[in-house]
Design an enzyme around this catalytic site. Structure first.
Site, PDB file in Angstrom:
ATOM      1  N   PHE A  85      -3.792   5.026  11.394  1.00  9.96           N
ATOM      2  CA  PHE A  85      -3.197   4.248  12.482  1.00  9.96           C
ATOM      3  C   PHE A  85      -1.922   4.897  13.017  1.00  9.96           C
ATOM      4  O   PHE A  85      -1.679   4.914  14.226  1.00  9.96           O
ATOM      5  CB  PHE A  85      -2.895   2.828  11.997  1.00  9.96           C
TER       6      PHE A  85
ATOM      7  N   GLU B 111       2.228  -0.171  15.153  1.00  9.95           N
ATOM      8  CA  GLU B 111       2.601   1.211  14.867  1.00  9.95           C
ATOM      9  C   GLU B 111       3.412   1.871  15.979  1.00  9.95           C
ATOM     10  O   GLU B 111       4.281   2.708  15.714  1.00  9.95           O
ATOM     11  CB  GLU B 111       1.346   2.042  14.565  1.00  9.95           C
TER      12      GLU B 111
ATOM     13  N   SER C 177       0.818  -1.211   0.000  1.00  9.84           N
ATOM     14  CA  SER C 177       0.000   0.000   0.000  1.00  9.84           C
ATOM     15  C   SER C 177       0.849   1.257   0.000  1.00  9.84           C
ATOM     16  O   SER C 177       0.422   2.312  -0.481  1.00  9.84           O
ATOM     17  CB  SER C 177      -0.941   0.003   1.211  1.00  9.84           C
TER      18      SER C 177
END
Length: 325
Positions: free
Chosen positions: A91, A66, A45
């Site tokens: 996120f 994250e 992505s």
């Protein structure tokens, strides 16, 4: 004052900013082995697969974690690495906010935080995947530059300048193909210095990121009604181009801000806060996502629903000029 660039319709004939980000990053890494990417399961992505194949020793895969992503990025940056931490914006700026605040900004580790699929780019995946808070929360943190490029040119220049900057930077990117807004030289881009995409004496759209193109389309529609609307790409939300905002304030013309973000705490409130505290009293409107959970749909459908479109923005401008609420 911002830099004036050539006018035009801004036809969507460019590439996605993420593609430009990936290619620019590869060009930098090819010449500088200190360039490192840290990612949270975002190779695909984030358009990072080619980078990983070409520079396997300069990419770190953290997985869907994250907080660890930002902590590792900060640690690498503290050793002199030029670190780009790449993760979905929703996120990155929510789950890892404490690490951004303390490990990056407070510690002044020059991590380049890359928020991908920003705004409502995830479309029908809905509110859980939309990043409509990121500008607001990061504006509240000291020592971080916030950038939302409007086209491929701004993207390339922002990445190159961020790589050399010894301080934290947050850049947000969407998914769609972007317009070519200018053929300006690289010397015309600077953090904190907006770009004037179109001149206009009747009112001014101050937009950021992927909303600059619909603002330009609205300005061109208004021109057919003998209304000259200026369009500004405020690519840097923090620090703002205060000189440009002051010039708009002195001119006294109405201002419409446009952003792919909640109306709370983003570009519009930042501009309004500065201008009104300086004593300017321009007619002013903020266009963005209202204080509600978004409707379901594609990015284009969500934009249209909330008036971030040629027709919606031209209507806002006409109402403002006619002093209607």
């Amino acid at each position: 004052m911002g830099t004036v660039v050539e006018q035009g319709s801004g036809v969507l004939n460019g590439r996605a900013n993420l593609d430009v980000f990936s290619e620019t990053l590869q060009a930098l890494a090819d010449k500088d082995k200190s360039v490192v990417v840290v990612t949270s399961d975002s190779r695909g992505s984030g358009k990072l697969t080619p980078f990983g194949q070409k520079f396997p020793r300069q990419i770190v895969e953290i997985g869907i974690a994250e907080q660890n992503l930002v902590g590792v990025a900060a640690g690498l940056a503290s050793t002199g690495k030029k670190v780009f931490a790449v993760s979905p914006a929703c996120f990155l700026t929510a789950r890892a906010l404490e690490q951004i605040k303390n490990d990056v900004a407070y510690s002044d580790n020059p991590v380049k935080l890359i928020g991908i699929s920003a705004g409502v780019s995830y479309g029908a995946l809905g509110t859980t995947h939309h990043s409509l808070h990121d500008l607001a929360v990061l504006r509240a943190i000291n020592n971080i530059i916030i950038v939302a490029p409007a086209d491929n040119y701004e993207t390339e220049q922002a990445i190159r300048r961020a790589a050399e900057l010894p301080h934290p930077v947050y850049l947000r990117f969407g998914k769609k193909a972007m317009p070519h807004l200018t053929a300006a030289s690289p010397d015309d881009f600077e953090f904190g210095k907006a770009r004037i995409i179109r001149e206009g004496d009747d009112l001014t759209f101050v937009a950021t990121g992927e909303t600059v193109h619909p603002a330009l389309a609205a300005a061109e529609k208004l021109a057919g009604q003998n209304i000259q609307a200026g369009v500004v790409s405020m690519h840097t939300i923090k620090p703002l181009d205060r000189d440009l905002l002051s010039s708009l304030g002195r001119a006294g013309r109405p201002v419409v801000t446009v952003e792919e973000h909640m109306i709370n705490g983003g570009l519009g409130e930042a501009c309004a806060s500065f201008m009104f505290q300086q004593g300017f009293r321009n007619a002013f409107r903020i266009v963005g996502i209202p204080d509600e959970y978004t409707v379901t749909g594609s990015q284009a459908e969500i934009f249209s629903h909330y008036g971030i479109s040629k027709d919606g923005l031209s209507e806002v401008a006409l109402n403002l000029l006619n002093k209607r609420l």
